[in-house]
Design a protein around this motif. Structure first.
Motif, PDB file in Angstrom:
ATOM      1  N   GLY A 104       2.792  -0.018  -1.792  1.00 45.61           N
ATOM      2  CA  GLY A 104       3.307   0.225  -0.445  1.00 45.61           C
ATOM      3  C   GLY A 104       2.590  -0.692   0.529  1.00 45.61           C
ATOM      4  N   ASP A 105       2.881  -0.543   1.824  1.00 39.38           N
ATOM      5  CA  ASP A 105       2.261  -1.410   2.836  1.00 39.38           C
ATOM      6  C   ASP A 105       0.748  -1.391   2.742  1.00 39.38           C
ATOM      7  N   THR A 106       0.199  -0.193   2.554  1.00 36.42           N
ATOM      8  CA  THR A 106      -1.259  -0.053   2.583  1.00 36.42           C
ATOM      9  C   THR A 106      -1.782   0.632   1.315  1.00 36.42           C
ATOM     10  N   GLU A 107      -1.040   0.484   0.218  1.00 35.77           N
ATOM     11  CA  GLU A 107      -1.468   1.127  -1.038  1.00 35.77           C
ATOM     12  C   GLU A 107      -1.335   0.171  -2.211  1.00 35.77           C
ATOM     13  N   TYR A 108      -2.429   0.038  -2.951  1.00 35.57           N
ATOM     14  CA  TYR A 108      -2.483  -0.833  -4.122  1.00 35.57           C
ATOM     15  C   TYR A 108      -3.048  -0.061  -5.306  1.00 35.57           C
TER      16      TYR A 108
ATOM     17  N   THR B 109      -6.400   2.280  -0.751  1.00 39.90           N
ATOM     18  CA  THR B 109      -5.473   2.609   0.332  1.00 39.90           C
ATOM     19  C   THR B 109      -6.144   2.401   1.690  1.00 39.90           C
TER      20      THR B 109
ATOM     21  N   ARG C 134       1.137  -3.782  -5.817  1.00 38.23           N
ATOM     22  CA  ARG C 134       1.264  -3.331  -4.427  1.00 38.23           C
ATOM     23  C   ARG C 134       2.332  -2.243  -4.399  1.00 38.23           C
TER      24      ARG C 134
ATOM     25  N   ALA D  71       4.034  -9.096  -2.404  1.00 36.43           N
ATOM     26  CA  ALA D  71       5.057  -8.261  -1.770  1.00 36.43           C
ATOM     27  C   ALA D  71       5.018  -6.854  -2.349  1.00 36.43           C
ATOM     28  N   THR D  72       5.421  -5.875  -1.546  1.00 32.85           N
ATOM     29  CA  THR D  72       5.523  -4.500  -2.044  1.00 32.85           C
ATOM     30  C   THR D  72       6.472  -4.469  -3.249  1.00 32.85           C
TER      31      THR D  72
END
Length: 371
Positions: A107-111, A61, A105, A81-82
């Motif tokens: 979220g925008d900033t979470e993998y 994150t 993925r 893509a999310t």
């Protein structure tokens, strides 16, 4: 430290079902419940239920999570893509494969990075080390998830009866949060069997509830619990690599015929780039041994490490072998010299305890599901 194997949240349930248990990568896992052939055939024709809680989940994150993963892994993770997932690899500086992975993925900033059980700690350590200088955090989430898979042609119908999530809109290699049988889950359309199917990431405390609900919902469709043994024959038929067999630190993705996962076009440096560029050139001009399928003409089963022979000399090595319930013949995946790798090549055999058993060279996969 204790050497006792780790137990999944479903351990007691497996034992109550009469599972034969085995130590796999430090976990006590079900090998089979009854007949591995019946379990295999259920996944090919109906549906099977797997406990995959031994897989290693690592969450990354932060504002530079994508940049870290693009540097640490060979794939273009920032371009995912999310809600989508990507198959990729993590390599050493010399290009050797540390593990093959699926990255979601969320979220925008979470993998979420999902590693093989045998390599989870290695991947965690490598990501943590490579995170230096990036505004991103690497978190060991192995204890935060249980993972249950339902695989096979009936899997979508079974799951639809337990969730209102949009399964029809869920593409292959995508995931969405939802509720299954009242249990919050990440529902992913991924798998390791060659069939359509879903992998459900849930909190360990909900695992038994979900397993029982899937068992009940799947009974009319012929769903059965499945162990690691049939998972291996299913992935073998589907030509899917297994770490420690087709993939090792002594091989690059190009050696394994999986150079497509390496994305040189992504911006910036990544670990192993230079060595992998050299490996790509070598593979293009002077192919090393190639990964091929071998189909037995007799009944003897090949095993990993056996020599592939032609004209009285060794031309390769078996990496995986097993009887195929679907094809009714023993199969092997092997690395063989390029001169003997073309489908239909004559005179190729496997040295099984001193006897050169005849095999037919075929392109992988052995089995492809009907769409």
């Amino acid at each position: 430290m204790s050497n006792a194997p780790r137990l999944t949240a479903l351990d007691a349930l497996h034992r109550s079902l009469g599972a034969t248990m085995t130590d796999f990568a430090g976990w006590d896992m079900p090998l089979r419940y009854a007949s591995e052939r019946d379990e295999h055939n259920a996944v090919r024709t109906k549906a099977g239920l797997f406990d995959l809680s031994h897989m290693g989940e690592i969450t990354v994150t932060g504002p530079q999570a994508a940049a870290l993963l693009d540097y640490a892994l060979v794939g273009n993770i920032g371009g995912v893509a999310t809600g989508r997932a990507r198959y990729t690899m993590i390599c050493q500086e010399d290009g050797g494969i540390l593990d093959d992975l699926i990255v979601y993925r969320l979220g925008d900033t979470e993998y979420m990075v999902v590693a093989n059980a045998s390599n989870a700690q290695i991947v965690l350590d490598a990501l943590t080390e490579r995170a230096g200088g990036f505004d991103a955090a690497v978190r060991d989430d192995r204890d935060a998830y249980a993972l249950i898979a339902v695989q096979g042609p009936e899997s979508s119908g079974i799951l639809k009866s337990l969730t209102d999530a949009d399964l029809d809109g869920l593409k292959y290699y995508a995931g969405l949060p939802g509720t299954v049988a009242g249990v919050p889950a990440l529902i992913a359309r991924t798998g390791y069997t060659g069939e359509d199917g879903f992998e459900l990431f849930v909190e360990p405390r909900h695992a038994e509830t979900l397993w029982r609900a899937l068992t009940e919902a799947g009974a009319p469709a012929g769903l059965v619990p499945c162990g690691l043994s049939c998972r291996d024959t299913l992935r073998l038929e589907a030509g899917m690599p297994l770490y420690g067999h087709e993939l090792t630190t002594s091989l690059t993705p190009f050696d394994a015929g999986l150079g497509r996962v390496v994305k040189f076009e992504k911006e910036g440096d990544f670990v192993g780039r230079k060595a992998l560029e050299a490996a790509a050139e070598r593979a293009a001009s002077n192919p090393p041994r190639k990964l091929v399928g071998l189909v037995a003409q007799g009944r003897r089963v090949p095993r990993a490490g056996m020599a592939v022979v032609a004209g009285g000399r060794v031309v390769g090595e078996v990496t995986s072998g097993a009887p195929s319930p679907t094809l009714g013949k023993p199969l092997a995946i092997a690395y063989v010299d390029a001169a003997h790798a073309a489908p239909g090549t004559e005179g190729v055999g496997v040295d099984i305890r001193g006897t050169h058993e005849p095999y037919e060279v075929v392109a992988l996969p052995f089995y492809k599901r009907q769409k």
